[in-house]
Design an enzyme around this catalytic site. Structure first.
Site, short mmCIF file in Angstrom:
data_model
loop_
_atom_site.label_atom_id
_atom_site.label_comp_id
_atom_site.label_asym_id
_atom_site.label_seq_id
_atom_site.Cartn_x
_atom_site.Cartn_y
_atom_site.Cartn_z
CB ALA A 34 -78.41 48.70 146.03
N GLY B 148 -79.06 44.33 149.97
CA GLY B 148 -78.81 43.43 148.84
C GLY B 148 -77.64 42.49 149.09
CD GLU C 279 -82.70 41.57 149.41
OE1 GLU C 279 -83.93 41.49 149.52
OE2 GLU C 279 -82.11 42.49 148.80
CD GLU D 76 -82.82 46.58 152.22
OE1 GLU D 76 -82.39 45.84 151.33
OE2 GLU D 76 -82.86 46.23 153.42
#
Length: 164
Positions: free
Chosen positions: A37, A77, A80, A100
């Protein structure tokens, strides 16, 4: 981005409902899987009720095998999303990680749950808490990916999808 999340959701639902579809392969464009993201979007108001976590759960619960074709990077992400897939094929030069933490955030789309289940707690804690990127060869040794290829990652992912 919202358009990517919506496309993933729509494509998965269509594939799952179509009896002619036997497996699903998820890849990025232009030699990149996903860098995750854009953190600038975290402070934006949600314009639609779509989030990454439920999309990854949709991938994971798909009745058909879902294979990630990882090229370039699968970070945050993006990793993920790959963790939600049933199988992962990575290009030898691909890098994966959950960076992150380097900006003061924890992975927010269940990567902190899926990664330890896949590679064990000690290795997962190292990746989660340091934010370091790992290369595909290390990911294979850890069990994060099922196959590493030197070229044509998408074709290898399609072969694996057809096999399973």
């Amino acid at each position: 981005s919202l358009p990517v999340l919506q496309a993933l959701e729509d494509g998965l639902k269509r594939a799952d409902a179509d009896p002619s579809v036997k497996a699903v392969m998820i890849c990025g464009e232009n030699g990149k899987f996903s860098a995750g993201a854009d953190i600038r979007g975290f402070s934006s108001p949600k314009t639609r009720g779509i989030a990454l976590g439920p999309i990854i759960s949709l991938i994971e619960s798909c009745e058909k095998p879902v294979v990630a074709a990882i090229e370039g990077v699968a970070l945050g992400g993006g990793l993920e999303v790959a963790l939600g897939c049933h199988y992962r094929v990575a290009h030898v030069k691909a890098q994966m990680g959950l960076p992150e933490v380097t900006v003061g955030l924890l992975p927010g789309a269940e990567g902190t749950q899926r990664l330890p289940r896949l590679i064990g707690l000690p290795a997962a804690l190292d990746i989660i808490t340091t934010g370091r990127h790992i290369l595909a060869t290390e990911a294979l040794k850890l069990g994060l990916v099922d196959e590493v290829v030197e070229e044509k990652t998408v074709e290898a992912a399609i072969r694996l999808a057809n096999k399973v």
